[in-house]
Design an enzyme around this catalytic site. Sequence first.
Site, PDB file in Angstrom:
ATOM      1  CB  SER A  64      22.703  15.537   8.634  1.00  0.00           C
ATOM      2  OG  SER A  64      22.902  16.705   7.889  1.00  0.00           O
ATOM      3  CE  LYS A  67      25.876  15.689   5.945  1.00  0.00           C
ATOM      4  NZ  LYS A  67      25.615  16.933   6.651  1.00  0.00           N
ATOM      5  CB  SER A 119      26.546  17.677  10.176  1.00  0.00           C
ATOM      6  OG  SER A 119      25.500  17.072   9.459  1.00  0.00           O
ATOM      7  CE  LYS A 226      25.973  13.724  10.711  1.00  0.00           C
ATOM      8  NZ  LYS A 226      25.301  14.917  11.308  1.00  0.00           N
TER       9      LYS A 226
END
Length: 395
Positions: A64, A67, A119, A226
Amino acid sequence: MRKLIKVIVGTLLPVLLLSTMGASSVQATIAGPSTHAQSAALIDVTSGRILYSKDGDKESRIASLTKIMTAIVAIEEGKLDAKVKVTPSSFAKEGSSLYLKLGEEMTLENMLYGLMLRSGNDAASAIAEHVGGSEEGFVLLMNKKAEQIGLTRSHFMNPHGLDAEGHYSTANDLARLTAYALHNPVFKRIVATENKSAPNPNESWEYSWHNKNKMLRLYEGADGVKTGYTKKAFRCLVSSATRDGQQLAAVTLNDGDDWNDHAKMLDFGFEHFPLIEIATQEQPVQNMELVTGRGFKYPLAKGEQEDITKTLVLLDKRTQDAVTENKQSTDPSFGLAGRIEMQLKGEPIGSIPVYYKGSYIPPEPPIADATIGGIGEVTNWVSAWKAVLSRLLSP
């Protein structure tokens, strides 16, 4: 007129190329902290200098952390107040989810909070379809952005990071991407948020999202970025922190002890590579009727400041006459005399414009427009030169 244009192009080209050459090519040589990561990188956000790298160019799955790219592309290409609709192809995506309902609408801004704090894979797909017209269209934008900011070892196949062949990046590329994204105030605000509420059109209660990034609570000054995990990528993390006006970003891929490793990496950067002021705005140039157009800071280890060299590059007289002709006194190109190029041990680390004393000096660019050491570098003076060139070449 054609001869004049040739002179100007010949003089301007080296200036414009400075926007693609990078301070990030100069990496720190001090041995960094030991980590459990398969690969890792630490970057100074202002300059783009890689301060520490462990197998930083190894291509890996990134889960992720994808992202980060999804968010910055959506922010730059979309409208934050636009309504994003959950389509059948974005509904009920596997993995982490916001549990959005089919047909539900939410502003792009709120969906970006859900994307980065929780997420949400459903949010990633919905955002991609909204901004790119389709998930495939958005992926094209992601790879185009990667190329624009110089990510040479990254390729994206989807907006969420679920494992896919041909979907990869490196610790160094993710560090550069993060530095680029953190110069955007919307992105910076979102990833620093610990808790966010958003309207729920289908229920009496609001969405309430708590940021999965524990670094925001574990590390002093933490302000992003993140988390990521898949069964093939394992634990991935990008974190950032700001102390004494300096922001660093750390990246680890496949790290079972990432929270502790990131604290060690950030501590290492702040301790050994403080941001040093090399020049100030409107600083006189020795023995010249010139002043600097903006300041310049760079992270330096002990003793490295002695290895900084500065080279003054002046425009020739015909070019100077061309760019000042018919200019208003508040035009950023008015009075522009050239630039000072900065090198560290012979490697370029950045440049600043110089102006004639008494001419208009444009204000220092905000952080979103400041030099990022080759990472999508944008400065007022480079933008001004591009505008001048465009005007001169237009019919």
